[in-house]
Design a protein around this motif. Sequence first.
Motif, short mmCIF file in Angstrom:
data_model
loop_
_atom_site.label_atom_id
_atom_site.label_comp_id
_atom_site.label_asym_id
_atom_site.label_seq_id
_atom_site.Cartn_x
_atom_site.Cartn_y
_atom_site.Cartn_z
N TYR A 48 29.25 37.00 40.36
CA TYR A 48 29.76 38.12 40.39
C TYR A 48 31.28 37.90 38.45
O TYR A 48 31.34 36.76 38.40
CB TYR A 48 31.64 38.53 41.43
CG TYR A 48 30.80 38.92 42.29
CD1 TYR A 48 30.33 37.92 43.68
CD2 TYR A 48 30.40 40.05 43.05
CE1 TYR A 48 29.45 38.79 44.95
CE2 TYR A 48 29.90 40.85 44.15
CZ TYR A 48 29.70 39.73 45.03
OH TYR A 48 28.95 39.49 46.30
N GLN A 87 34.59 38.64 36.84
CA GLN A 87 35.47 40.06 37.12
C GLN A 87 36.45 39.80 35.48
O GLN A 87 37.06 38.59 34.89
CB GLN A 87 36.83 38.88 38.05
CG GLN A 87 38.28 39.74 38.36
CD GLN A 87 38.42 38.98 38.83
OE1 GLN A 87 38.96 38.19 39.70
NE2 GLN A 87 39.70 40.19 40.08
N GLY A 88 36.44 40.53 34.88
CA GLY A 88 37.19 41.08 33.46
C GLY A 88 38.67 41.25 33.90
O GLY A 88 38.72 41.20 35.20
N PRO A 137 36.14 42.36 40.79
CA PRO A 137 34.76 41.52 39.64
C PRO A 137 33.61 42.74 40.08
O PRO A 137 33.47 43.64 41.35
CB PRO A 137 34.66 40.81 41.35
CG PRO A 137 36.82 40.52 41.63
CD PRO A 137 36.85 42.35 41.64
N LEU A 164 36.72 36.04 34.44
CA LEU A 164 36.22 34.86 35.46
C LEU A 164 34.83 35.25 36.45
O LEU A 164 35.32 36.22 36.87
CB LEU A 164 37.21 35.37 36.93
CG LEU A 164 37.68 33.89 38.15
CD1 LEU A 164 37.81 33.03 37.09
CD2 LEU A 164 39.23 34.69 38.33
N PHE A 176 32.87 34.08 39.51
CA PHE A 176 32.93 33.76 40.91
C PHE A 176 31.62 33.70 41.32
O PHE A 176 30.38 34.59 41.34
CB PHE A 176 33.22 34.75 41.90
CG PHE A 176 34.61 34.75 41.75
CD1 PHE A 176 35.77 36.01 41.12
CD2 PHE A 176 35.89 33.77 41.82
CE1 PHE A 176 36.90 35.79 41.11
CE2 PHE A 176 36.85 33.83 42.02
CZ PHE A 176 38.28 34.96 41.37
N ARG A 223 44.40 33.65 41.16
CA ARG A 223 42.93 33.68 41.19
C ARG A 223 41.90 34.21 42.13
O ARG A 223 40.26 34.28 42.32
CB ARG A 223 42.62 33.61 39.55
CG ARG A 223 43.24 33.92 38.79
CD ARG A 223 43.79 35.61 38.58
NE ARG A 223 42.83 36.56 38.55
CZ ARG A 223 42.01 36.94 37.00
NH1 ARG A 223 42.78 36.00 36.12
NH2 ARG A 223 41.17 37.42 37.36
N MET A 269 39.06 34.10 45.27
CA MET A 269 39.36 35.40 45.80
C MET A 269 39.49 35.02 47.39
O MET A 269 38.18 33.83 48.67
CB MET A 269 38.49 35.85 46.04
CG MET A 269 38.34 36.01 44.73
SD MET A 269 39.23 37.97 44.34
CE MET A 269 38.09 39.77 45.44
N PHE A 314 42.13 43.77 46.88
CA PHE A 314 41.01 44.09 47.14
C PHE A 314 40.19 44.96 48.37
O PHE A 314 39.93 43.95 49.36
CB PHE A 314 39.87 43.32 46.15
CG PHE A 314 40.15 43.13 44.84
CD1 PHE A 314 40.57 41.80 44.15
CD2 PHE A 314 40.05 44.40 43.91
CE1 PHE A 314 41.00 41.70 42.96
CE2 PHE A 314 40.00 43.86 42.79
CZ PHE A 314 40.98 42.77 42.60
N PHE A 344 33.59 46.31 44.69
CA PHE A 344 35.49 46.27 45.12
C PHE A 344 36.06 47.28 44.83
O PHE A 344 35.40 48.18 43.99
CB PHE A 344 35.87 45.19 44.36
CG PHE A 344 35.40 43.69 45.17
CD1 PHE A 344 34.21 43.21 44.52
CD2 PHE A 344 36.22 42.92 45.77
CE1 PHE A 344 33.95 42.08 44.90
CE2 PHE A 344 36.20 41.23 46.14
CZ PHE A 344 34.69 40.66 46.06
#
Lengths: 112, 116
Positions: free
Chosen positions: A35, A37-38, A43, A88, A90, B43, B45, B91, B106
């Motif tokens: 994934y 995530q800007g 994400p 980011l 993931f 950051r 999750m 989220f 999400f």
Amino acid sequence: AAGVIQSPRHLIKEKRETATLKCYPIPRHDTVYWYQQGPGQDPQFLISFYEKMQSDKGSIPDRFSAQQFSDYHSELNMSSLELGDSALYFCASSRDRGYEQYFGPGTRLTVT
Amino acid sequence: AQTVTQSQPEMSVQEAETVTLSCTYDTSESNYYLFWYKQPPSRQMILVIRQEAYKQQNATENRFSVNFQKAAKSFSLKISDSQLGDTAMYFCAFMKPLNRDDKIIFGKGTRLHILP
């Protein structure tokens, strides 16, 4: 308990360079997801692998490629980097498709 | 296509208060998973709670509980006795438990501030 490992945790690259992000899933997990995530974003799914084969593909640029290896770790290769690739990234793993996904700590990529 | 909507971009509550975060989703599926993830300043999750659509009973994890209304396609998160460590982006997320379409979708997130 073992978690998803991502390396490197931080990466700084210049425009047009190449980057490789690595993901080591939880032991006995055969499914890996990537994934992106800007900044200030949610994400977004890029790509997933199941048993070393690509399973699903999302909004992944053609400049990006990924694969899953025999030991189930996965690598995301990013070429001709652009400023907009700063994000980011993931990796998540699952014991099978359609099951709960466990997220790694992420790799923060900065493109300058 | 599935969509997840969080209508509260940001919320603030005093420590020890109860707060409810809203989430609605759209899907034509009958079986699916819903999640709430927490993303603190680190950051990372972190999965807070999950709900399987076929289960009528609302999920609970310590101070966290959900109100799952399948017909209304609503999935709100209630945090009781809020703590400073609950400050984070939250989220709401959706996933189909199908072999070839199991990506997580999400919402845009709700930034929650717990005030001392």
